[in-house]
Scaffold this motif. Structure first.
Motif, PDB file in Angstrom:
ATOM      1  N   ASN A  82       2.841  -7.416  -6.589  1.00  9.55           N
ATOM      2  CA  ASN A  82       2.573  -8.238  -7.575  1.00  9.55           C
ATOM      3  C   ASN A  82       2.106  -9.649  -7.362  1.00  9.55           C
ATOM      4  O   ASN A  82       0.854 -10.274  -7.049  1.00  9.55           O
ATOM      5  CB  ASN A  82       2.370  -7.905  -8.930  1.00  9.55           C
TER       6      ASN A  82
ATOM      7  N   ASP B  57       0.900  -1.035  -0.587  1.00 10.33           N
ATOM      8  CA  ASP B  57      -0.172   0.464  -0.318  1.00 10.33           C
ATOM      9  C   ASP B  57       1.014   1.621  -0.198  1.00 10.33           C
ATOM     10  O   ASP B  57       0.850   2.246  -0.975  1.00 10.33           O
ATOM     11  CB  ASP B  57      -1.231   0.159   1.183  1.00 10.33           C
TER      12      ASP B  57
ATOM     13  N   THR C  99      -6.803 -11.523  -0.905  1.00  8.03           N
ATOM     14  CA  THR C  99      -7.031 -10.969  -2.279  1.00  8.03           C
ATOM     15  C   THR C  99      -7.400 -10.514  -1.707  1.00  8.03           C
ATOM     16  O   THR C  99      -8.245  -9.177  -2.552  1.00  8.03           O
ATOM     17  CB  THR C  99      -7.185 -12.622  -3.402  1.00  8.03           C
TER      18      THR C  99
ATOM     19  N   ILE D 247       0.004  -9.216  -4.311  1.00  6.49           N
ATOM     20  CA  ILE D 247      -1.386  -8.854  -4.090  1.00  6.49           C
ATOM     21  C   ILE D 247      -2.492  -9.806  -4.487  1.00  6.49           C
ATOM     22  O   ILE D 247      -3.410 -10.114  -4.208  1.00  6.49           O
ATOM     23  CB  ILE D 247      -1.308  -7.807  -5.696  1.00  6.49           C
ATOM     24  N   HIS D 248      -1.272 -10.637  -5.087  1.00  2.00           N
ATOM     25  CA  HIS D 248      -2.223 -11.896  -5.807  1.00  2.00           C
ATOM     26  C   HIS D 248      -2.256 -12.706  -4.835  1.00  2.00           C
ATOM     27  O   HIS D 248      -2.264 -14.831  -5.038  1.00  2.00           O
ATOM     28  CB  HIS D 248      -1.684 -12.523  -7.193  1.00  2.00           C
ATOM     29  N   LYS D 249      -1.588 -13.484  -3.296  1.00  2.00           N
ATOM     30  CA  LYS D 249      -0.719 -13.954  -2.406  1.00  2.00           C
ATOM     31  C   LYS D 249      -2.003 -15.277  -2.372  1.00  2.00           C
ATOM     32  O   LYS D 249      -2.753 -14.467  -1.721  1.00  2.00           O
ATOM     33  CB  LYS D 249      -0.098 -13.724  -1.600  1.00  2.00           C
TER      34      LYS D 249
ATOM     35  N   THR E 133      -6.330  -7.254  -0.692  1.00  2.00           N
ATOM     36  CA  THR E 133      -5.734  -5.984  -1.428  1.00  2.00           C
ATOM     37  C   THR E 133      -6.629  -5.732  -2.666  1.00  2.00           C
ATOM     38  O   THR E 133      -6.091  -5.128  -3.518  1.00  2.00           O
ATOM     39  CB  THR E 133      -4.693  -7.237  -1.654  1.00  2.00           C
ATOM     40  N   LYS E 134      -7.562  -6.264  -2.634  1.00  2.00           N
ATOM     41  CA  LYS E 134      -8.564  -6.034  -4.230  1.00  2.00           C
ATOM     42  C   LYS E 134      -8.201  -4.566  -4.723  1.00  2.00           C
ATOM     43  O   LYS E 134      -8.497  -4.309  -6.175  1.00  2.00           O
ATOM     44  CB  LYS E 134     -10.039  -6.309  -3.985  1.00  2.00           C
ATOM     45  N   ASP E 135      -8.343  -2.999  -3.958  1.00  2.00           N
ATOM     46  CA  ASP E 135      -8.276  -2.686  -3.812  1.00  2.00           C
ATOM     47  C   ASP E 135      -6.524  -1.762  -4.776  1.00  2.00           C
ATOM     48  O   ASP E 135      -6.486  -0.893  -4.989  1.00  2.00           O
ATOM     49  CB  ASP E 135      -8.769  -1.130  -2.943  1.00  2.00           C
ATOM     50  N   LEU E 136      -6.393  -2.670  -4.414  1.00  2.00           N
ATOM     51  CA  LEU E 136      -4.480  -2.236  -4.748  1.00  2.00           C
ATOM     52  C   LEU E 136      -3.858  -2.908  -6.326  1.00  2.00           C
ATOM     53  O   LEU E 136      -3.094  -2.785  -6.550  1.00  2.00           O
ATOM     54  CB  LEU E 136      -3.402  -3.019  -3.807  1.00  2.00           C
ATOM     55  N   LYS E 137      -4.932  -3.399  -6.618  1.00  2.57           N
ATOM     56  CA  LYS E 137      -4.929  -4.134  -7.921  1.00  2.57           C
ATOM     57  C   LYS E 137      -4.310  -2.936  -8.919  1.00  2.57           C
ATOM     58  O   LYS E 137      -4.887  -2.194  -9.150  1.00  2.57           O
ATOM     59  CB  LYS E 137      -5.868  -5.145  -8.420  1.00  2.57           C
ATOM     60  N   GLN E 138      -3.087  -3.509  -9.789  1.00  3.17           N
ATOM     61  CA  GLN E 138      -2.936  -2.479 -10.749  1.00  3.17           C
ATOM     62  C   GLN E 138      -3.997  -2.239 -11.754  1.00  3.17           C
ATOM     63  O   GLN E 138      -4.206  -4.167 -12.278  1.00  3.17           O
ATOM     64  CB  GLN E 138      -1.358  -2.064 -11.033  1.00  3.17           C
TER      65      GLN E 138
END
Length: 89
Positions: A58, A37, A81, A61-63, A84-89
């Motif tokens: 990445n 973040d 996931t 984020i997808h761990k 971290t959904k709002d952190l995905k590029q």
């Protein structure tokens, strides 16, 4: 705010990428997510993030798995996931 959030906010304010990178490689998933973040916030402000650093970001984020999550006064385990959904590029 949880102590981890307070620390990350301070490092973001100081633009301290090195401290954020230390947490990125921590064995503690909560620290990793805080770091992701923080690093993404610095990136939006113009801090250069290398390709290798982005690969780690990445990956986190997808761990798969769960992490300890806090919202208000409530604490529980939540899917990484989802956190971290709002952190995905």
């Amino acid at each position: 705010e949880p102590i981890g959030r307070q620390i990350i906010n301070e490092w973001i304010f100081e633009k301290d990428k090195n401290k954020l990178l230390q947490w990125l490689t921590s064995t503690n998933t909560e620290k990793q997510v805080y770091s992701v973040d923080g690093l993404l916030q610095l990136k939006k402000e113009g801090t250069f993030i290398t390709d290798d650093e982005m690969r780690v970001i990445n990956f986190i984020i997808h761990k798969k798995g769960t992490m300890f999550f806090c919202s208000g006064d409530s604490y529980w385990y939540q899917d990484i996931t989802e956190v971290t959904k709002d952190l995905k590029q």
